[in-house]
Design an enzyme around this catalytic site. Sequence first.
Site, PDB file in Angstrom:
ATOM      1  N   GLU A   1       7.987   9.737   6.655  1.00  0.00           N
ATOM      2  CA  GLU A   1       8.938   9.386   5.063  1.00  0.00           C
ATOM      3  C   GLU A   1      10.208  10.064   5.348  1.00  0.00           C
ATOM      4  O   GLU A   1      11.040   9.627   4.744  1.00  0.00           O
ATOM      5  CB  GLU A   1       8.242   9.970   4.026  1.00  0.00           C
ATOM      6  CG  GLU A   1       8.263  11.563   3.411  1.00  0.00           C
ATOM      7  CD  GLU A   1       6.767  11.680   4.156  1.00  0.00           C
ATOM      8  OE1 GLU A   1       5.649  11.610   5.291  1.00  0.00           O
ATOM      9  OE2 GLU A   1       6.506  13.861   4.379  1.00  0.00           O
TER      10      GLU A   1
ATOM     11  N   CYS B   1       0.440  16.138   6.035  1.00  0.00           N
ATOM     12  CA  CYS B   1       1.285  17.884   6.320  1.00  0.00           C
ATOM     13  C   CYS B   1       0.207  18.322   5.219  1.00  0.00           C
ATOM     14  O   CYS B   1      -1.418  18.226   5.438  1.00  0.00           O
ATOM     15  CB  CYS B   1       2.753  17.920   6.534  1.00  0.00           C
ATOM     16  SG  CYS B   1       3.008  19.561   7.177  1.00  0.00           S
TER      17      CYS B   1
ATOM     18  N   GLU C   1       3.341  22.320  -0.607  1.00  0.00           N
ATOM     19  CA  GLU C   1       2.263  22.931   0.530  1.00  0.00           C
ATOM     20  C   GLU C   1       1.125  22.704  -0.709  1.00  0.00           C
ATOM     21  O   GLU C   1       0.749  22.923  -2.049  1.00  0.00           O
ATOM     22  CB  GLU C   1       3.146  24.659  -0.527  1.00  0.00           C
ATOM     23  CG  GLU C   1       2.631  25.803  -0.879  1.00  0.00           C
ATOM     24  CD  GLU C   1       2.496  26.232   0.803  1.00  0.00           C
ATOM     25  OE1 GLU C   1       3.079  26.062   1.009  1.00  0.00           O
ATOM     26  OE2 GLU C   1       1.186  26.573   0.404  1.00  0.00           O
TER      27      GLU C   1
ATOM     28  N   HIS D   1       5.334  14.226   9.234  1.00  0.00           N
ATOM     29  CA  HIS D   1       5.884  13.011   8.037  1.00  0.00           C
ATOM     30  C   HIS D   1       6.967  12.120   8.297  1.00  0.00           C
ATOM     31  O   HIS D   1       8.241  11.888   8.466  1.00  0.00           O
ATOM     32  CB  HIS D   1       7.565  14.577   7.908  1.00  0.00           C
ATOM     33  CG  HIS D   1       6.580  15.626   6.642  1.00  0.00           C
ATOM     34  ND1 HIS D   1       6.237  15.567   5.617  1.00  0.00           N
ATOM     35  CD2 HIS D   1       6.420  16.990   7.904  1.00  0.00           C
ATOM     36  CE1 HIS D   1       5.731  16.923   5.497  1.00  0.00           C
ATOM     37  NE2 HIS D   1       6.213  17.536   6.302  1.00  0.00           N
TER      38      HIS D   1
HETATM   39  N1  GLN Z   1       1.969  24.558   5.611  1.00  0.00           N
HETATM   40  C1  GLN Z   1       2.008  24.272   4.118  1.00  0.00           C
HETATM   41  C2  GLN Z   1       0.563  24.207   3.760  1.00  0.00           C
HETATM   42  O1  GLN Z   1       0.147  25.043   4.122  1.00  0.00           O
HETATM   43  C3  GLN Z   1       2.279  22.253   4.802  1.00  0.00           C
HETATM   44  C4  GLN Z   1       4.110  22.283   5.391  1.00  0.00           C
HETATM   45  C5  GLN Z   1       4.015  20.855   4.721  1.00  0.00           C
HETATM   46  O2  GLN Z   1       3.450  20.267   4.488  1.00  0.00           O
HETATM   47  N2  GLN Z   1       5.112  20.081   5.435  1.00  0.00           N
HETATM   48  O3  GLN Z   1       0.726  23.540   3.075  1.00  0.00           O
END
Ligand code: GLN
Length: 217
Positions: free
Chosen positions: A199, A98, A67, A197
Site C-alpha cells: 500500500e 506486516c 503495531e 507494505h
Molecule cells: N513491528 C510491528 C509489530 O510488531 C510491525 C511493523 C509494521 O507493521 N510496519 O507489530
Amino acid sequence: MSARSEPVLRSKGGPVSASGPTIGVLALQGDVREHVTALAAAGADARPVRRPAELDAVDGLVIPGGESTTISKLADIFEMRDPIDKRIADGMPVYGSCAGMIMLATEVLDGRPDQRGFAGIDMTVRRNAFGRQVDSFEAPVEISGIPGEPFHAVFIRAPWVERVGGGVEVIGKVTGGPAADRIVAVRQGNLLATSFHPELTGDLRLHAYFVELVRAA
Ligand code: GLN
C-alpha cells in the site's frame, strides 16, 4: 401496488456497490487510509471498520501494518476479537500486512506475552525480524500467482515467517541480499499475509489479487 413503494435494495453498510466487493480495513491503529485508497483503486468498495456492526457489512477484511501489540489490545477494547475470529472461521477472506501478518499468525516469536492474534494462518512469525540493525529494508520479492515484475517490497520493522504448517502455501520469498530466502508472503485458503507494505509503493497488484479472492469467495 405502485413501483414507487418498492424498497430500495441496500447492503447493511450502505448502498449496494456496482463496482466490486465490500472490503473493510481494520481501523484500530496503523496505515488504514493507504489500504482504503489502494483497495478502492483496485475496484473494491473499501471502508474503515472498527465496530462489530461494520464488520458484519463487509465481504473481506484487511489488517494493516502498524503495531501488533496495540492492535491486539484495541481489538479487545473495541470488542472486535470474537467477531473477527468468527468471520475467519466462517471463511471470510482476510489480508494481513506486516503487523496484520503478525495478527494472523498462530505463533509469534519476540512478541509481547499478552499479545494475541486472530484465529489464523498456521505459521510461526518472528516479530521485528528485519528491524534488528535497520528499521527499514527493501528487496525484490516475486509472488507466485501474480505475474509481472517482482514487487519492490518495503519492510518496516517487519516480521518474517519461520515455520508454516502443511496447509499453508509459501507464495513469496526475499530473492537476494542479507535476508535471501526468508518467507515474506503466504496464503492459507482465504487468508493472505505479507511482511511488506504494497500500500506504500503504489503497486496495486496485491490489492487487486485480494479483491479477486474476495469476489470469488
Ligand atoms: N513491528 C510491528 C509489530 O510488531 C510491525 C511493523 C509494521 O507493521 N510496519 O507489530
